[in-house]
Design a protein around this motif. Structure first.
Motif, PDB file in Angstrom:
ATOM      1  N   GLN A  23      47.758  51.096  31.583  1.00 45.37           N
ATOM      2  CA  GLN A  23      46.976  49.871  31.390  1.00 45.37           C
ATOM      3  C   GLN A  23      45.485  50.139  31.561  1.00 45.37           C
ATOM      4  O   GLN A  23      44.653  49.526  30.883  1.00 45.37           O
ATOM      5  N   GLY A  26      44.062  51.234  28.328  1.00 45.78           N
ATOM      6  CA  GLY A  26      44.087  50.116  27.387  1.00 45.78           C
ATOM      7  C   GLY A  26      44.072  50.513  25.924  1.00 45.78           C
ATOM      8  O   GLY A  26      43.366  49.893  25.119  1.00 45.78           O
ATOM      9  N   ARG A  29      44.348  47.912  23.058  1.00 47.06           N
ATOM     10  CA  ARG A  29      43.211  47.032  22.767  1.00 47.06           C
ATOM     11  C   ARG A  29      42.342  47.602  21.649  1.00 47.06           C
ATOM     12  O   ARG A  29      41.748  46.842  20.878  1.00 47.06           O
ATOM     13  N   TYR A  30      42.250  48.918  21.565  1.00 41.45           N
ATOM     14  CA  TYR A  30      41.446  49.523  20.500  1.00 41.45           C
ATOM     15  C   TYR A  30      42.096  49.275  19.138  1.00 41.45           C
ATOM     16  O   TYR A  30      41.404  49.106  18.139  1.00 41.45           O
ATOM     17  N   ALA A  32      44.061  46.657  18.484  1.00 39.12           N
ATOM     18  CA  ALA A  32      44.087  45.221  18.212  1.00 39.12           C
ATOM     19  C   ALA A  32      42.714  44.660  17.871  1.00 39.12           C
ATOM     20  O   ALA A  32      42.600  43.692  17.110  1.00 39.12           O
ATOM     21  N   ASP A  33      41.661  45.254  18.434  1.00 39.49           N
ATOM     22  CA  ASP A  33      40.310  44.718  18.285  1.00 39.49           C
ATOM     23  C   ASP A  33      39.377  45.810  17.763  1.00 39.49           C
ATOM     24  O   ASP A  33      39.037  46.740  18.494  1.00 39.49           O
ATOM     25  N   HIS A  36      36.346  46.635  19.993  1.00 38.20           N
ATOM     26  CA  HIS A  36      36.539  46.961  21.409  1.00 38.20           C
ATOM     27  C   HIS A  36      35.921  48.319  21.747  1.00 38.20           C
ATOM     28  O   HIS A  36      36.098  49.293  21.015  1.00 38.20           O
TER      29      HIS A  36
END
Length: 279
Positions: A23, A26, A29-30, A32-33, A36
């Motif tokens: 976590q 992350g 997150r890269y 998904a966004d 980011h």
């Protein structure tokens, strides 16, 4: 001496898939966004300045989250690491996000064998990298060899004062060498800072400390002009378990979570940022 490479590589090959799932890194997150950025790069974004259009190389890039973040800021990035498993994760992340980043497998001291000498505008070294190298002088030689005239180095790393402390003692006490020495510190750790539940087969690592003056002088001796040296009261990982609290640190455009000392936060520096230009 080169045995340290095989010892450390075996450990980092095991860390890589654990970190890709952790976590704290992350990775999802890269994907998904597309905007980011890593907290490490966000922390130093103001000091880093504009990197758009620069040809950069990230030494000891690990699984490539900071490398990808620099790419998203507009740099044309390459990454270098000695761990094939780390590079596999870095390449997977770049491919899944459509990032054009080339990765190279090599230890730092052999970087000029696989990267273009004098071909880079930016050499970037991130947190937790320099301690795995036995000689800061050899590192400075590589940085100088990679940069074109006018190119710049940017490094944020753990402060050598931090690395000299023994967190098992109360109050915190210097126990380990502050200055570089030939013999490594030999550590045994069952898991990793990023995932408390991980258990590895290869648990031994070798590391070295480098005094801040030794690092700066190595660059000055090679003609670099130091443009920035900042010591920070925070670190992006819980470097001293039991002595730290997680806090939001103001940065350009917002804040990032960083670990600070629980008490007397002005006692010691925890990390530093240095920037230098090769004339």
């Amino acid at each position: 001496m080169d045995d340290y490479l095989s010892v450390n590589r075996a450990n980092w090959d095991e860390r890589a898939p654990a970190h890709a799932k952790a976590q704290s890194y992350g990775v999802a997150r890269y994907r998904a966004d597309p905007d980011h950025l890593s907290d490490v790069v966000r922390f130093d974004r103001e000091l880093l300045g504009d990197v758009s259009g620069l040809r950069g190389v990230h030494l000891q890039c690990h699984i490539g989250t900071d490398t990808l973040s620099l790419h998203r800021l507009g740099a044309r990035m390459s990454g270098l690491d000695f761990s094939a498993a780390s590079l596999a994760e870095a390449r997977s992340l770049a491919a899944s996000t459509g990032a054009d980043i080339d990765y190279h497998e090599s230890d730092v001291y052999s970087a000029l064998d696989v990267l273009e000498p004098g071909g880079y505008d930016l050499v970037y070294t991130g947190v937790g990298a320099l301690c795995w190298l036995p000689s800061i002088e050899r590192w400075a030689d590589v940085v100088a060899g990679l940069l074109r005239p006018g190119g710049r180095l940017f490094v944020r790393d753990g402060h050598p004062v931090l690395y000299s402390l023994d967190e098992t003692r109360e109050p915190l006490t210097p126990r380990f060498p502050y200055f570089e020495r030939a013999e490594p510190l030999v550590w045994e750790e069952a898991g990793t800072y990023a995932d408390a539940d991980s258990r590895f087969e290869h648990t031994t690592t070798h590391s070295w400390n480098h005094g801040l003056g030794e690092t700066v002088t190595a660059l000055l001796d090679r003609g670099f002009q130091l443009t920035r040296l900042v010591e920070h009261r925070s670190a992006p990982w819980e470097a001293l378990p039991g002595h730290m609290v997680l806090d939001d640190v103001p940065v350009l455009g917002g804040a990032v979570p960083e670990w600070r000392l629980r008490d007397e936060r002005d006692r010691i520096p925890l990390t530093f940022t240095a920037a230098a230009v090769r004339p």
